[in-house]
Design a protein around this motif. Structure first.
Motif, PDB file in Angstrom:
ATOM      1  N   HIS B 115      -2.901   3.142  -2.182  1.00 13.29           N
ATOM      2  CA  HIS B 115      -2.299   1.770  -1.432  1.00 13.29           C
ATOM      3  C   HIS B 115      -1.190   1.531  -2.083  1.00 13.29           C
ATOM      4  CE1 HIS B 115      -2.548  -1.974   0.940  1.00 13.29           C
ATOM      5  NE2 HIS B 115      -2.233  -2.400   0.010  1.00 13.29           N
ATOM      6  N   HIS B 119       2.899   1.209  -0.704  1.00 13.04           N
ATOM      7  CA  HIS B 119       3.869  -0.013  -0.143  1.00 13.04           C
ATOM      8  C   HIS B 119       5.375   0.435  -0.751  1.00 13.04           C
ATOM      9  CE1 HIS B 119       1.760  -3.628   0.848  1.00 13.04           C
ATOM     10  NE2 HIS B 119       0.819  -3.521   0.108  1.00 13.04           N
ATOM     11  N   HIS B 146      -2.512  -8.378  -4.189  1.00  9.33           N
ATOM     12  CA  HIS B 146      -2.027  -7.798  -5.680  1.00  9.33           C
ATOM     13  C   HIS B 146      -0.788  -8.421  -6.184  1.00  9.33           C
ATOM     14  CE1 HIS B 146      -0.227  -5.306  -2.466  1.00  9.33           C
ATOM     15  NE2 HIS B 146      -1.727  -5.026  -2.136  1.00  9.33           N
ATOM     16  N   ASP B 321       0.383  -5.286   4.600  1.00  6.89           N
ATOM     17  CA  ASP B 321      -0.461  -3.864   4.770  1.00  6.89           C
ATOM     18  C   ASP B 321      -0.204  -3.428   6.123  1.00  6.89           C
ATOM     19  OD1 ASP B 321      -0.862  -4.398   2.320  1.00  6.89           O
ATOM     20  OD2 ASP B 321      -3.194  -5.172   2.587  1.00  6.89           O
TER      21      ASP B 321
END
Ligand SMILES: [Zn+2]
Lengths: 228, 366
Positions: B115, B119, B146, B321
């Protein structure tokens, strides 16, 4: 009739049923690896049987009740397969599979009431009350009388035999049928339940999950004000 | 399979967004996202079980919308990519189960990817890096889940975590602070807006892990030279509010919001730029939901310019996301001839950035 069934309400199980013959099955006792094992099992079973997904007459999904994460792995798998292959999606109460197995055995006399119970963790069981079919009423499947519920084993109706893993977890409270004391819902039985309903022209459920529990989330209380 | 410009469908479910994106090579065809954010508002933060329930209900409708929007069929898709981690365990499980079912049902190869690296992958979708990512690239990822600074040597084979938060993510700190100030959820946009009316120098809030014992020197780095900590900041805000209340004074909400935001943005950007300078990074990509924050963009821009670093910020819809970023990274892996992951892999809630694509299990013949 060709049905692919998945149940992840307890163990991860997959079965392929052609008419009343189980032509492929998979079961994993591990209750925490459903997302890993389910798709490979479907792939293997169809490949071994030489069946393409588009030939299926339906995908049968056990809708629970069951622990959240495992249950979802099965339901999202069933929904996605049905979407891609464009075949009917058929929901069945997972406890119906256990009830079917118990009623098909000699342990439960025709026409009598009995219970089905599985492990809900946290000291509780998922359960439902059924009546075994009898020649008198012409039924083939057990009738659901009450449930499904989640609660402690001590809170179940007394004086009835119980099929399912709950029996071995709470032997003091429950009158388990020995042959089914460690049984979980099985996809092959789930498929048979669905087939009988289809043959009888009865409606099946949608695949909304039966969580029976809220998400445990709590709305935070107001912050305490400091006072002068 | 078209290795030149493969048609790749990407699936994202690591937090509260159900995303399905479709790309053709580096061209974005659709970025379809269904968010459960509204359902988390009354809890003041993402509730994993609620997010997971929402993923189950959203997946097939989101997939259908994405295919319609892109005008492609599943038969035309060359490969599928899915976030395998890091993220919320139960949430990841829904997207991964769905992706595996999709792979089995279509017979298409499946790539289980990281993931955080995804990004960075959005940088390849048109825009400034259409001809490929620059060789000395860094990525600063700031969101509710995060806070990381990465060095990207090669997005498919060489990614290094230079620093990260050791407790709360920056976005979480915004949410918790907003709650203390009674501003609701999510905290980022409202604090950013209020901060404009306040004095960022009114209160000096702590900059976590900035003391010499944590920083060390470039030659002898301390244990947390490029790491962040935001849990102390939240406590400091709470104490400040209590002091005003105890003194019977009105809480200067705008000043606290501005001072809090300044503390967060100051320490994020100073450490990120330091990490870039000390690792020869000349291009920085800013990603994650908090990349939409006005002050973060402003100060990152200023400090990057002063350090000779070129800053790139993707469109907001690609910073939060989404499935398009997963598809973008998947497409790059396909174009490089990477091997699919099969359908036997597991999710990994704490997948390290060094694992960009999961290898197929040894007994997985698919
Ligand atoms: Zn993210």
């Amino acid at each position: 009739m060709l049905l692919l069934a998945l149940d992840t309400s307890a163990a991860a199980t997959v079965a392929l049923l052609r008419d009343d013959v189980v032509v492929g099955r998979f079961g994993s006792a591990d209750t925490r690896s459903h997302a890993e094992v389910l798709a490979p099992a479907v792939q293997q079973i169809l490949a071994d049987a030489g069946v393409s997904g588009r030939e299926l007459d339906g995908i049968v999904a056990g809708v629970g009740p069951g622990p959240f994460t495992g249950l979802r792995a099965g339901l999202v798998t069933a929904r996605t397969l049905a979407f891609v292959w464009d075949v009917p999606l058929l929901g069945v109460l997972s406890l119906d599979a256990l009830a079917f197995d118990a009623a098909a055995s000699s342990a439960v006399p025709p026409g009598t009431g009995f219970l089905v119970g599985t492990d809900a963790r946290r000291g509780e069981v998922y359960w439902a009350a059924y009546r075994a079919p009898s020649d008198d009423d012409g039924a083939v499947l057990p009738a659901l009388l009450d449930g499904p519920h989640v609660g402690t084993a001590a809170g179940l109706p007394k004086g009835q035999l119980l099929a399912g893993r709950a029996a071995s977890l709470y032997p003091g409270e429950l009158d388990g049928i020995p042959a089914f004391a460690t049984s979980d819902p099985d996809a092959a039985s789930l498929a048979r339940v669905a087939r009988q309903r289809l043959l009888a022209g009865e409606p099946l459920r949608d695949t909304a999950p039966l969580y029976l529990r809220e998400s445990d989330a709590r709305v935070p209380g107001p912050r305490k004000r400091a006072t002068a | 399979m078209t290795r030149h410009a493969p048609l790749v469908l990407g699936i994202e479910s690591s937090c509260d967004e159900t995303g399905v994106g479709i790309v053709r090579g580096t061209q974005l065809l659709t970025n379809t996202v269904s968010s459960s954010m509204d359902e988390h508002v009354r809890f003041g933060g993402v509730i994993p079980e609620i997010a997971s329930r929402a993923h189950l209900e959203a997946f097939v409708p989101t997939l259908r919308t994405a295919l319609d929007d892109a005008g492609v069929t599943l038969e035309e898709i060359d490969a599928i990519a899915v976030t395998a981690g890091p993220g919320l365990s139960g949430a990841l499980m829904v997207g991964v189960s769905a992706a595996k079912a999709l792979a089995v049902a279509t017979g298409k190869p499946l790539y289980a990817i990281n993931h955080l690296v995804a990004h960075v992958g959005v940088g390849m979708l048109g825009g400034p890096f259409a001809d490929g990512l620059p060789p000395a690239l860094g990525a600063l990822l700031v969101s509710g889940g995060h806070t990381e600074i990465l060095r990207i040597g090669d997005i498919t084979s060489d990614v290094e975590l230079l620093g990260s938060t050791i407790d709360d993510a920056a976005g979480e700190a915004y949410d918790k602070t907003a709650r203390i100030l009674g501003l609701g959820y999510p905290g980022g946009p409202v604090i950013d807006r209020l901060a404009r009316e306040g004095d960022p120098t009114a209160i000096r809030f702590p900059r976590g892990l900035s003391q010499p014992k944590y920083m060390g020197t470039a030659e002898q780095p301390g244990p947390h030279r490029y790491d962040w900590s935001f849990s102390g900041l939240k406590t400091a805000v709470a104490r400040s509010v209590e002091q005003y209340e105890a003194a019977g004074l009105e809480v200067p909400v705008a000043d606290i919001a501005a001072s809090f935001q300044e503390a967060v943005v100051d320490i994020i950007t100073s450490k990120a730029v330091l990490a870039c300078r000390e690792h020869g990074i000349t291009d920085l990509l800013l990603g994650g939901g908090v990349a939409a924050n006005r002050r973060l963009r402003e100060l990152t821009g200023e400090r990057c310019a002063a350090a000779g670093i070129t800053l790139t910020v993707p469109a907001p819809s690609l910073c939060t996301d989404n499935g398009a970023m997963v598809a973008a990274l998947g497409a790059r892996i396909v174009m490089n001839g990477g091997r699919p992951s099969g359908v036997g892999f597991g999710t990994d809630p704490s997948l390290p950035v060094t694992r960009i694509v999961l290898a197929a299990a040894p007994d997985d013949g698919s």
